[in-house]
Design a protein around this motif. Structure first.
Motif, PDB file in Angstrom:
ATOM      1  N   UNK A   1       0.926  -1.207  -0.080  1.00  0.00           N
ATOM      2  CA  UNK A   1       0.061  -0.048   0.151  1.00  0.00           C
ATOM      3  C   UNK A   1       0.806   1.156   0.143  1.00  0.00           C
ATOM      4  N   UNK A   2       0.511   2.175  -0.765  1.00  0.00           N
ATOM      5  CA  UNK A   2       1.263   3.537  -0.714  1.00  0.00           C
ATOM      6  C   UNK A   2       0.843   4.352   0.584  1.00  0.00           C
ATOM      7  N   UNK A   3       1.644   5.444   0.764  1.00  0.00           N
ATOM      8  CA  UNK A   3       1.321   6.144   1.897  1.00  0.00           C
ATOM      9  C   UNK A   3       0.286   6.966   1.748  1.00  0.00           C
ATOM     10  N   UNK A   4      -0.246   7.302   0.290  1.00  0.00           N
ATOM     11  CA  UNK A   4      -1.645   7.906  -0.006  1.00  0.00           C
ATOM     12  C   UNK A   4      -2.690   7.068   0.438  1.00  0.00           C
ATOM     13  N   UNK A   5      -2.525   5.841   0.105  1.00  0.00           N
ATOM     14  CA  UNK A   5      -3.680   4.795   0.285  1.00  0.00           C
ATOM     15  C   UNK A   5      -3.831   4.803   1.701  1.00  0.00           C
ATOM     16  N   UNK A   6      -2.826   4.457   2.390  1.00  0.00           N
ATOM     17  CA  UNK A   6      -2.684   4.446   3.921  1.00  0.00           C
ATOM     18  C   UNK A   6      -3.313   5.568   4.443  1.00  0.00           C
ATOM     19  N   UNK A   7      -3.050   6.744   4.106  1.00  0.00           N
ATOM     20  CA  UNK A   7      -3.926   8.013   4.559  1.00  0.00           C
ATOM     21  C   UNK A   7      -5.417   7.757   4.424  1.00  0.00           C
ATOM     22  N   UNK A   8      -5.757   7.729   3.114  1.00  0.00           N
ATOM     23  CA  UNK A   8      -7.296   7.464   2.677  1.00  0.00           C
ATOM     24  C   UNK A   8      -8.055   6.550   3.537  1.00  0.00           C
ATOM     25  N   UNK A   9      -7.167   5.373   3.793  1.00  0.00           N
ATOM     26  CA  UNK A   9      -7.907   4.134   4.753  1.00  0.00           C
ATOM     27  C   UNK A   9      -7.957   4.868   6.160  1.00  0.00           C
ATOM     28  N   UNK A  10      -6.885   5.111   6.511  1.00  0.00           N
ATOM     29  CA  UNK A  10      -6.999   5.681   8.039  1.00  0.00           C
ATOM     30  C   UNK A  10      -8.047   6.694   8.133  1.00  0.00           C
ATOM     31  N   UNK A  11      -7.981   7.764   7.265  1.00  0.00           N
ATOM     32  CA  UNK A  11      -9.135   8.878   7.195  1.00  0.00           C
ATOM     33  C   UNK A  11     -10.560   8.179   7.294  1.00  0.00           C
ATOM     34  N   UNK A  12     -10.708   7.019   6.491  1.00  0.00           N
ATOM     35  CA  UNK A  12     -11.786   6.429   6.552  1.00  0.00           C
ATOM     36  C   UNK A  12     -12.440   5.898   7.607  1.00  0.00           C
ATOM     37  N   UNK A  13     -11.452   5.482   8.542  1.00  0.00           N
ATOM     38  CA  UNK A  13     -11.790   4.787   9.981  1.00  0.00           C
ATOM     39  C   UNK A  13     -12.025   5.812  10.757  1.00  0.00           C
ATOM     40  N   UNK A  14     -11.377   7.094  10.787  1.00  0.00           N
ATOM     41  CA  UNK A  14     -11.472   7.875  12.026  1.00  0.00           C
ATOM     42  C   UNK A  14     -12.386   9.027  11.573  1.00  0.00           C
ATOM     43  N   UNK A  15     -12.789   9.397  10.405  1.00  0.00           N
ATOM     44  CA  UNK A  15     -13.289  10.544   9.851  1.00  0.00           C
ATOM     45  C   UNK A  15     -14.608  11.027  10.784  1.00  0.00           C
ATOM     46  N   UNK A  16     -15.220  10.024  11.142  1.00  0.00           N
ATOM     47  CA  UNK A  16     -16.481  10.318  12.024  1.00  0.00           C
ATOM     48  C   UNK A  16     -16.193  10.167  13.395  1.00  0.00           C
ATOM     49  N   UNK A  17     -14.970   9.613  13.963  1.00  0.00           N
ATOM     50  CA  UNK A  17     -14.597   9.925  15.338  1.00  0.00           C
ATOM     51  C   UNK A  17     -13.889  10.820  15.700  1.00  0.00           C
ATOM     52  N   UNK A  18     -13.292  11.652  14.896  1.00  0.00           N
ATOM     53  CA  UNK A  18     -12.414  12.678  14.964  1.00  0.00           C
ATOM     54  C   UNK A  18     -13.472  13.895  15.514  1.00  0.00           C
ATOM     55  N   UNK A  19     -12.900  14.523  16.947  1.00  0.00           N
ATOM     56  CA  UNK A  19     -13.659  15.533  17.421  1.00  0.00           C
ATOM     57  C   UNK A  19     -13.280  16.664  16.839  1.00  0.00           C
ATOM     58  N   UNK A  60      -6.922   9.098  21.816  1.00  0.00           N
ATOM     59  CA  UNK A  60      -5.520   8.304  22.483  1.00  0.00           C
ATOM     60  C   UNK A  60      -6.027   6.789  22.579  1.00  0.00           C
ATOM     61  N   UNK A  61      -7.063   6.560  22.829  1.00  0.00           N
ATOM     62  CA  UNK A  61      -7.714   4.969  23.016  1.00  0.00           C
ATOM     63  C   UNK A  61      -8.021   4.103  21.721  1.00  0.00           C
ATOM     64  N   UNK A  62      -7.801   5.137  20.277  1.00  0.00           N
ATOM     65  CA  UNK A  62      -7.887   4.310  19.180  1.00  0.00           C
ATOM     66  C   UNK A  62      -6.799   3.715  18.774  1.00  0.00           C
ATOM     67  N   UNK A  63      -6.614   2.392  18.488  1.00  0.00           N
ATOM     68  CA  UNK A  63      -5.588   1.755  17.964  1.00  0.00           C
ATOM     69  C   UNK A  63      -5.445   1.772  16.570  1.00  0.00           C
ATOM     70  N   UNK A  64      -4.430   2.339  16.084  1.00  0.00           N
ATOM     71  CA  UNK A  64      -4.184   2.640  14.460  1.00  0.00           C
ATOM     72  C   UNK A  64      -3.653   1.255  14.082  1.00  0.00           C
ATOM     73  N   UNK A  65      -4.342   0.537  13.017  1.00  0.00           N
ATOM     74  CA  UNK A  65      -3.715  -0.736  12.614  1.00  0.00           C
ATOM     75  C   UNK A  65      -2.419  -0.648  12.243  1.00  0.00           C
ATOM     76  N   UNK A  66      -1.364  -1.570  12.395  1.00  0.00           N
ATOM     77  CA  UNK A  66      -0.195  -1.616  12.041  1.00  0.00           C
ATOM     78  C   UNK A  66       0.045  -1.389  10.637  1.00  0.00           C
ATOM     79  N   UNK A  67      -0.820  -1.913   9.678  1.00  0.00           N
ATOM     80  CA  UNK A  67      -0.634  -1.985   8.156  1.00  0.00           C
ATOM     81  C   UNK A  67      -0.882  -0.342   7.548  1.00  0.00           C
ATOM     82  N   UNK A  68      -1.640   0.273   8.600  1.00  0.00           N
ATOM     83  CA  UNK A  68      -1.835   1.862   8.208  1.00  0.00           C
ATOM     84  C   UNK A  68      -0.738   2.813   8.638  1.00  0.00           C
TER      85      UNK A  68
END
Length: 79
Positions: A1-19, A60-68
């Motif tokens: 996975x490229x850094x760009x793909x990782x960015x968007x995957x992580x963004x998709x996971x947290x977009x609604x959780x980020x205050x 701080x409690x969100x565990x970022x998946x290692x592959x991201x």
């Protein structure tokens, strides 16, 4: 996975959780400037390292998946 793909995957996971104040938290922790963190959160600046810092400070409690994680951080997590 490229850094760009990782960015968007992580963004998709947290977009609604980020205050709404996530950028302020990261800026106060000196992870980057307020404007940069706001742009990273909004997807205007594609920086995986900055997004990881933003998530770590705002969720701080969100565990970022290692592959991201950025490649350097992946190597450190494995070691």
């Amino acid at each position: 996975m490229t850094e760009r793909e990782k960015y968007f995957s992580l963004q998709a996971l947290v977009c609604e959780k980020l205050p709404y104040y996530a950028a302020q938290l990261a800026a106060k922790a000196e992870a980057g400037t307020l404007t940069r963190m706001q742009n990273v959160k909004a997807g205007k600046v594609i920086s995986l390292a900055d997004l990881v810092a933003l998530v770590r400070h705002a969720l701080p409690d969100f565990e970022i998946p290692a592959h991201l994680l950025p490649e350097v951080a992946e190597r450190e997590a494995i070691a």
